[in-house]
Design a protein around this motif. Structure first.
Motif, short mmCIF file in Angstrom:
data_model
loop_
_atom_site.label_atom_id
_atom_site.label_comp_id
_atom_site.label_asym_id
_atom_site.label_seq_id
_atom_site.Cartn_x
_atom_site.Cartn_y
_atom_site.Cartn_z
N ARG A 115 33.75 38.69 38.67
CA ARG A 115 33.68 37.64 37.67
C ARG A 115 32.39 36.84 37.78
O ARG A 115 31.83 36.69 38.87
N THR A 147 33.92 41.95 33.88
CA THR A 147 33.41 41.65 32.54
C THR A 147 32.86 42.92 31.90
O THR A 147 32.31 43.78 32.59
N TRP A 163 37.53 29.50 42.01
CA TRP A 163 38.78 30.05 41.52
C TRP A 163 39.84 29.82 42.59
O TRP A 163 40.03 30.66 43.48
N SER A 175 39.28 44.57 37.72
CA SER A 175 39.05 43.79 36.51
C SER A 175 37.62 43.24 36.56
O SER A 175 37.19 42.73 37.59
N LEU A 214 39.84 35.53 33.70
CA LEU A 214 40.32 35.79 35.05
C LEU A 214 41.84 35.94 34.98
O LEU A 214 42.56 34.98 34.79
N TYR A 249 27.64 36.50 39.78
CA TYR A 249 28.80 37.39 39.86
C TYR A 249 29.44 37.26 41.24
O TYR A 249 28.76 37.10 42.25
N ALA A 267 38.60 41.82 41.39
CA ALA A 267 37.96 41.42 40.15
C ALA A 267 36.49 41.08 40.42
O ALA A 267 36.14 40.64 41.52
#
Length: 295
Positions: free
Chosen positions: A147, A102, A153, A100, A134, A265, A145
């Motif tokens: 992000r 952006t 997180w 996953s 997220l 990132y 991921a």
């Protein structure tokens, strides 16, 4: 299952090795323990069952009838365990790595580089899931991921990908200015941004540009926003890593470079849960982030 009736698994494993090799020394070498440790495990099992399992016959070890019966049961049981473990490992090795990330990162940074990963690891399928939120990685079956943010997180393992530097870019012919101060009132210029790029809004606030207050155009994706800027229609705020090739070729030039502390990132994973393919993909990302981008 009544575990109180089952002896130590370590002792059973030691006896299985003894039965297969026919000697204490060979069994000890396989399990990387001492000869005495194997002998102690056998004595523990004999105490548990109340009868002898093995006896020395000259220079070799001979199993008793009970020992032969136990060895056969262990061989069958451990073979089933090995089969189950192998099937799970094989399934995790061959299943796609679900990533996953952006849309901006996927379009402009990752996809131009994916060919190098596939060339090195043709056996690993990577499935990209673009999005700006997220997700619940366990619920949605996400292995890894990428992000943008400050890295906070909770409940996940997070490591920076070291791509936080951003630039304000313009295309050749848009303006004679070479820095923000020379541009004058920033609200008088057209700003192009992607609605799928949360990072551009964050960086805009860093330099005093609110896309809701200036003359701006929201594009469906970052590729269209960059196309508008390359055509000399206005300005944009981009990760430097995403426009490195445009800057090097002179297609775009930088009016400002910033590096907001803590923003950038990040690679995000669930604690302790990574398939072999996902571990390989994460290692590739780590290596790629340390070298000069080649888009």
């Amino acid at each position: 299952m009544d575990w109180s009736r089952i002896p130590s698994l370590a002792a059973l494993r030691a006896f299985d090795a003894l039965a297969r090799h026919g000697g204490y020394s060979a069994a000890a070498r396989e399990l990387n323990v001492t000869h005495a440790a194997i002998a102690q495990h056998v004595r523990t099992l004999e105490t548990h069952f109340g009868e002898a399992l093995a006896a020395r016959d000259g220079r070799t070890i001979r199993l008793t009838d009970t020992g032969i019966e136990l060895a056969a049961a262990l061989a069958d049981g451990f073979a089933k365990i090995e089969d189950g473990v192998t099937r799970i490992l094989d399934r995790n090795t061959s299943r796609p790595v679900v990533v996953s990330l952006t849309p901006t990162f996927a379009e402009t940074w990752l996809m131009p580089r994916m060919g190098t990963f596939w060339a090195a690891h043709p056996e690993i399928e990577v499935r990209l899931v673009p999005g700006i939120a997220l997700v619940d990685m366990r619920r949605d079956g996400i292995d890894l991921a990428i992000r943008f943010g400050d890295g906070d997180w909770p409940g996940y393992e997070v490591e920076p990908l070291d791509l936080s530097q951003f630039v304000v870019v313009a295309g050749r012919g848009y303006t004679e200015a070479r820095d923000l101060a020379a541009l004058g009132d920033l609200s008088r210029h057209y700003w192009f941004f992607s609605g799928a790029s949360r990072e551009q809004a964050v960086w805009g606030r860093e330099i005093g540009v609110d896309f809701a207050q200036v003359r701006s155009e929201e594009m469906a994706n970052n590729s269209i926003a960059l196309s508008a800027v390359r055509a000399g229609l206005g300005l944009s705020i981009q990760s430097r890593a995403l426009v490195e090739s445009d800057l090097a070729a002179g297609v775009l030039y930088s009016l400002f470079e910033g590096d907001p502390a803590g923003l950038g990132y990040h690679i995000v994973t669930r604690p302790g849960v990574l398939s072999p393919g996902a571990r390989t993909f994460r290692a590739w990302l780590r290596t790629l982030a340390r070298i000069q981008p080649q888009v």
